[in-house]
Write a protein that holds these residues in place. Structure first.
Motif, PDB file in Angstrom:
ATOM      1  N   GLN A   1      14.913  16.181   1.881  1.00 28.05           N
ATOM      2  CA  GLN A   1      13.946  15.699   0.910  1.00 28.05           C
ATOM      3  C   GLN A   1      14.248  14.243   0.573  1.00 28.05           C
ATOM      4  O   GLN A   1      15.350  13.917   0.135  1.00 28.05           O
ATOM      5  CB  GLN A   1      14.012  16.553  -0.364  1.00 28.05           C
ATOM      6  N   VAL A   2      13.291  13.379   0.810  1.00 28.48           N
ATOM      7  CA  VAL A   2      13.461  11.960   0.516  1.00 28.48           C
ATOM      8  C   VAL A   2      12.419  11.540  -0.510  1.00 28.48           C
ATOM      9  O   VAL A   2      11.341  12.131  -0.614  1.00 28.48           O
ATOM     10  CB  VAL A   2      13.348  11.093   1.780  1.00 28.48           C
ATOM     11  N   ALA A   3      12.761  10.489  -1.245  1.00 26.88           N
ATOM     12  CA  ALA A   3      11.839  10.006  -2.276  1.00 26.88           C
ATOM     13  C   ALA A   3      10.722   9.165  -1.680  1.00 26.88           C
ATOM     14  O   ALA A   3       9.581   9.233  -2.126  1.00 26.88           O
ATOM     15  CB  ALA A   3      12.612   9.207  -3.324  1.00 26.88           C
ATOM     16  N   TYR A   4      11.074   8.389  -0.685  1.00 29.77           N
ATOM     17  CA  TYR A   4      10.040   7.553  -0.058  1.00 29.77           C
ATOM     18  C   TYR A   4      10.415   7.225   1.376  1.00 29.77           C
ATOM     19  O   TYR A   4      11.587   7.313   1.776  1.00 29.77           O
ATOM     20  CB  TYR A   4       9.817   6.256  -0.854  1.00 29.77           C
ATOM     21  N   ILE A   5       9.401   6.859   2.135  1.00 30.66           N
ATOM     22  CA  ILE A   5       9.574   6.369   3.509  1.00 30.66           C
ATOM     23  C   ILE A   5       8.869   5.025   3.587  1.00 30.66           C
ATOM     24  O   ILE A   5       7.669   4.919   3.309  1.00 30.66           O
ATOM     25  CB  ILE A   5       8.976   7.344   4.542  1.00 30.66           C
ATOM     26  N   ASP A   6       9.617   4.008   3.958  1.00 32.07           N
ATOM     27  CA  ASP A   6       9.075   2.656   4.039  1.00 32.07           C
ATOM     28  C   ASP A   6       8.880   2.292   5.511  1.00 32.07           C
ATOM     29  O   ASP A   6       9.856   2.182   6.263  1.00 32.07           O
ATOM     30  CB  ASP A   6      10.020   1.660   3.370  1.00 32.07           C
TER      31      ASP A   6
ATOM     32  N   LYS B   1       2.705   2.591  12.264  1.00 33.84           N
ATOM     33  CA  LYS B   1       3.347   2.992  11.003  1.00 33.84           C
ATOM     34  C   LYS B   1       3.209   4.491  10.769  1.00 33.84           C
ATOM     35  O   LYS B   1       4.165   5.158  10.359  1.00 33.84           O
ATOM     36  CB  LYS B   1       2.736   2.194   9.849  1.00 33.84           C
ATOM     37  N   TRP B   2       2.018   5.034  11.042  1.00 31.38           N
ATOM     38  CA  TRP B   2       1.849   6.477  10.884  1.00 31.38           C
ATOM     39  C   TRP B   2       2.695   7.243  11.907  1.00 31.38           C
ATOM     40  O   TRP B   2       3.208   8.336  11.622  1.00 31.38           O
ATOM     41  CB  TRP B   2       0.383   6.869  11.003  1.00 31.38           C
ATOM     42  N   ALA B   3       2.831   6.694  13.117  1.00 28.63           N
ATOM     43  CA  ALA B   3       3.681   7.347  14.117  1.00 28.63           C
ATOM     44  C   ALA B   3       5.135   7.395  13.647  1.00 28.63           C
ATOM     45  O   ALA B   3       5.841   8.402  13.853  1.00 28.63           O
ATOM     46  CB  ALA B   3       3.582   6.599  15.447  1.00 28.63           C
TER      47      ALA B   3
ATOM     48  N   GLU C   1       6.799   9.534  -0.971  1.00 26.13           N
ATOM     49  CA  GLU C   1       5.846   8.442  -1.085  1.00 26.13           C
ATOM     50  C   GLU C   1       5.949   7.581   0.181  1.00 26.13           C
ATOM     51  O   GLU C   1       7.048   7.284   0.643  1.00 26.13           O
ATOM     52  CB  GLU C   1       6.185   7.613  -2.322  1.00 26.13           C
ATOM     53  N   LEU C   2       4.812   7.191   0.721  1.00 22.91           N
ATOM     54  CA  LEU C   2       4.795   6.392   1.943  1.00 22.91           C
ATOM     55  C   LEU C   2       4.454   4.952   1.593  1.00 22.91           C
ATOM     56  O   LEU C   2       3.451   4.695   0.922  1.00 22.91           O
ATOM     57  CB  LEU C   2       3.771   6.956   2.934  1.00 22.91           C
ATOM     58  N   ARG C   3       5.268   4.028   2.061  1.00 20.90           N
ATOM     59  CA  ARG C   3       5.061   2.616   1.779  1.00 20.90           C
ATOM     60  C   ARG C   3       4.716   1.896   3.091  1.00 20.90           C
ATOM     61  O   ARG C   3       5.523   1.857   4.011  1.00 20.90           O
ATOM     62  CB  ARG C   3       6.303   2.013   1.138  1.00 20.90           C
ATOM     63  N   PHE C   4       3.512   1.338   3.122  1.00 22.33           N
ATOM     64  CA  PHE C   4       2.994   0.765   4.362  1.00 22.33           C
ATOM     65  C   PHE C   4       3.018  -0.762   4.388  1.00 22.33           C
ATOM     66  O   PHE C   4       2.756  -1.347   5.435  1.00 22.33           O
ATOM     67  CB  PHE C   4       1.546   1.222   4.591  1.00 22.33           C
ATOM     68  N   GLY C   5       3.308  -1.392   3.290  1.00 23.95           N
ATOM     69  CA  GLY C   5       3.187  -2.847   3.274  1.00 23.95           C
ATOM     70  C   GLY C   5       1.719  -3.223   3.292  1.00 23.95           C
ATOM     71  O   GLY C   5       0.965  -2.854   2.384  1.00 23.95           O
ATOM     72  N   ASP C   6       1.256  -3.908   4.333  1.00 25.13           N
ATOM     73  CA  ASP C   6      -0.165  -4.249   4.454  1.00 25.13           C
ATOM     74  C   ASP C   6      -0.859  -3.268   5.403  1.00 25.13           C
ATOM     75  O   ASP C   6      -0.282  -2.256   5.798  1.00 25.13           O
ATOM     76  CB  ASP C   6      -0.338  -5.701   4.920  1.00 25.13           C
ATOM     77  N   ALA C   7      -2.096  -3.597   5.783  1.00 21.80           N
ATOM     78  CA  ALA C   7      -2.896  -2.692   6.620  1.00 21.80           C
ATOM     79  C   ALA C   7      -2.822  -3.028   8.098  1.00 21.80           C
ATOM     80  O   ALA C   7      -3.689  -2.616   8.872  1.00 21.80           O
ATOM     81  CB  ALA C   7      -4.353  -2.716   6.155  1.00 21.80           C
TER      82      ALA C   7
ATOM     83  N   ILE D   1       0.858  -1.185   0.000  1.00 22.44           N
ATOM     84  CA  ILE D   1       0.000   0.000   0.000  1.00 22.44           C
ATOM     85  C   ILE D   1       0.893   1.233   0.000  1.00 22.44           C
ATOM     86  O   ILE D   1       1.763   1.388   0.869  1.00 22.44           O
ATOM     87  CB  ILE D   1      -0.927   0.004   1.224  1.00 22.44           C
ATOM     88  N   GLN D   2       0.651   2.112  -0.968  1.00 24.31           N
ATOM     89  CA  GLN D   2       1.451   3.319  -1.090  1.00 24.31           C
ATOM     90  C   GLN D   2       0.550   4.543  -1.044  1.00 24.31           C
ATOM     91  O   GLN D   2      -0.508   4.565  -1.680  1.00 24.31           O
ATOM     92  CB  GLN D   2       2.255   3.307  -2.394  1.00 24.31           C
TER      93      GLN D   2
END
Length: 278
Positions: free
Chosen positions: A245-250, A230-232, A218-224, A209-210
């Motif tokens: 500046q980063v491209a994504y946070i996993d 994860k939001w914290a 872009e935020l990458r959450f894996g599953d729900a 899930i992105q």
């Protein structure tokens, strides 16, 4: 010898005395015991009368609801929701509110999340309605349908601006999202309010899930799962002044998040990924 002697002397012989039967001693009741029994009887009588009076009173016209207030309802179905609740509360009293019947009355309206009743003795009743809040807009072709955090489709609710859109190839059926669409709704619904307003889109890429942020990574959450943690982790990384500046946070593993792109203070280069440590 004694009898013969007594006969010669002209005296009647004495009969052997029979043992006297002992009378059963009656159990004596002390004044303290009598008062205790009377007190117990009085308490039982009072409880019986109070129970009978209460069961009679709770459905009596003396406590019938004649002042009804319904709060928290808005939107296109508000009048229908109010009418359904008023109809359900018509035969209730302030001593006998049927919460189950109130909940059943609004079950046909997906916009209603819950109802709670508050009584004001003797004749007042307030019903507080909690409505579902749209957290994303499902877009399929030209159709836009708002959806809540639990995947409930809020048909008829205007699609609000400023919330992310979920594009689906076909329009969802029923009253609730399913599968991957539901998982995305769960993730977006758990977002803190300051961050949710920056989310502009959600998708699933390679079973991950992105969420795309406006002017952000872009935020990458894996599953729900573990969405609060994860939001914290996302909020902690974005608030860190060392992170540029980063491209994504996993945050698939929230206890060990990773970042990709230009990360000031962590790595001067542009790595594919770097583990974030506070």
């Amino acid at each position: 010898m004694a009898r013969a002697y007594a006969a010669r002397a002209g005296a009647r012989p004495r009969r052997a005395a029979k043992p006297r039967a002992r009378k059963a001693s009656a159990k004596r009741v002390t004044p303290h015991g009598r008062w205790r029994r009377r007190a117990i009887a009085l308490v039982l009588l009072t409880m019986t009368l109070a129970a009978g009076y209460l069961f009679w009173l709770r459905d009596s016209s003396l406590v019938a609801v004649n002042r009804l207030e319904i709060t928290g309802v808005s939107g296109p179905d508000s009048n229908r929701v109010r009418g359904a609740l008023a109809q359900a509360a018509r035969d209730m009293t302030t001593l006998h509110v049927k919460q189950g019947e109130l909940a059943a009355a609004v079950r046909p309206f997906p916009i209603v999340k819950s109802v709670r009743a508050e009584t004001h003795f003797p004749n007042g009743l307030t019903i507080r309605v909690e409505q579902q809040k749209p957290v994303l807009v499902v877009q399929s072709g030209g159709a836009l349908i708002a959806a809540a955090a639990d995947g409930t489709l809020l048909r008829g609710v205007p699609a609000q601006s400023g919330i992310p859109r979920l594009r689906l190839p076909t329009a969802p059926r029923g009253n609730r999202l399913q599968g991957g669409a539901l998982a995305q709704a769960v993730v977006l619904g758990a977002a803190p309010a300051p961050l949710r307003r920056y989310a502009i889109a959600s998708s699933i890429v390679a079973e991950t899930i992105q969420v795309r942020l406006r002017n952000g990574p872009e935020l990458r959450f894996g599953d729900a799962s573990r969405v609060a943690a994860k939001w914290a982790a996302v909020a902690k990384i974005l608030a860190d002044p060392r992170v540029g500046q980063v491209a994504y946070i996993d945050v698939s593993a929230p206890h060990r998040p990773a970042v990709g792109g230009i990360v000031q203070g962590i790595s001067p280069s542009t790595p594919t990924a770097a583990t974030y440590s506070p």
